[in-house]
Scaffold this motif. Structure first.
Motif, short mmCIF file in Angstrom:
data_model
loop_
_atom_site.label_atom_id
_atom_site.label_comp_id
_atom_site.label_asym_id
_atom_site.label_seq_id
_atom_site.Cartn_x
_atom_site.Cartn_y
_atom_site.Cartn_z
N ILE A 53 34.04 45.83 43.42
CA ILE A 53 33.92 46.21 44.84
C ILE A 53 33.59 47.68 44.97
N LEU B 274 37.44 35.29 44.71
CA LEU B 274 36.54 35.70 45.78
C LEU B 274 36.06 34.45 46.47
N TYR C 139 29.91 43.27 49.09
CA TYR C 139 31.10 42.45 49.30
C TYR C 139 31.68 42.53 50.71
N PHE D 79 39.20 38.60 49.53
CA PHE D 79 39.71 39.07 48.24
C PHE D 79 41.13 38.57 48.08
#
Length: 184
Positions: free
Chosen positions: A78, A49, A85, A90
């Motif tokens: 998530i 991330l 997020y 990702f």
């Protein structure tokens, strides 16, 4: 004595040789291009991330007050709290689930799944994503499913819009950031 006219015969053999070399070169190019499996480079289910904001620790997340936003990110995290997020990058390996649309597909990781949408960019050869494949996604973005106007590319068809309408968040990925690890 009789006079026999001698004429040099013109040969087209060089043309056939040239055409054969061209066909051979195209065949080698086609075989080498379709064998892009970098399976030797697969090192596991690493997921990263990153923060989209530049200059924050080199782009890495560093939020001591919220430890869920540091380190590895999973689809389970998530889907548990998608608003946390939104806008985050990702990266990781996922499996392709069923129910594919023209621009979308389900990604699965350890029993959790999320709908992924491909940014529609004109490519010479589009990615052939099918159920059962394993993909490496780099630079996908967690996106609010209720704001589809921000997504670049052509308009979405009704089937894709219907699936997205039932989601809190989707993963938006550029086709260039998808690597097919196995054909499924």
């Amino acid at each position: 004595m009789a006079e026999i006219p001698v004429q040099k015969k013109t040969s087209m053999g060089w043309l056939w040789l040239l055409l054969g070399l061209i066909v051979l070169a195209l065949l080698i190019w086609w075989i080498a291009g379709s064998n892009d499996n970098d399976e030797d480079l697969v090192t596991g289910n690493d997921v990263v991330l990153q923060d989209n904001a530049a200059g924050v620790n080199g782009g890495a997340m560093a939020d001591a007050a919220n430890p869920d936003t540091t380190g590895a990110l999973t689809l389970a995290q998530i889907t548990a709290d998608p608003q946390q997020y939104f806008g985050r990058d990702f990266s990781g390996e996922v499996d392709v689930g069923s129910n594919l649309t023209d621009r979308g597909f389900w990604v699965e990781q350890n029993g959790n799944r999320m709908f992924a949408l491909i940014i529609d960019q004109p490519r010479e050869v589009p990615k052939d994503i099918n159920a059962g494949q394993t993909l490496r996604i780099s630079g996908g973005t967690v996106h609010d499913a209720s704001s589809l106007d921000d997504i670049p590319g052509d308009s979405l068809n009704q089937n894709t819009r219907k699936i997205i309408a039932d989601q809190d968040a989707i993963l938006v990925v550029d086709e260039a950031n998808i690597e097919i690890l196995n054909k499924g």
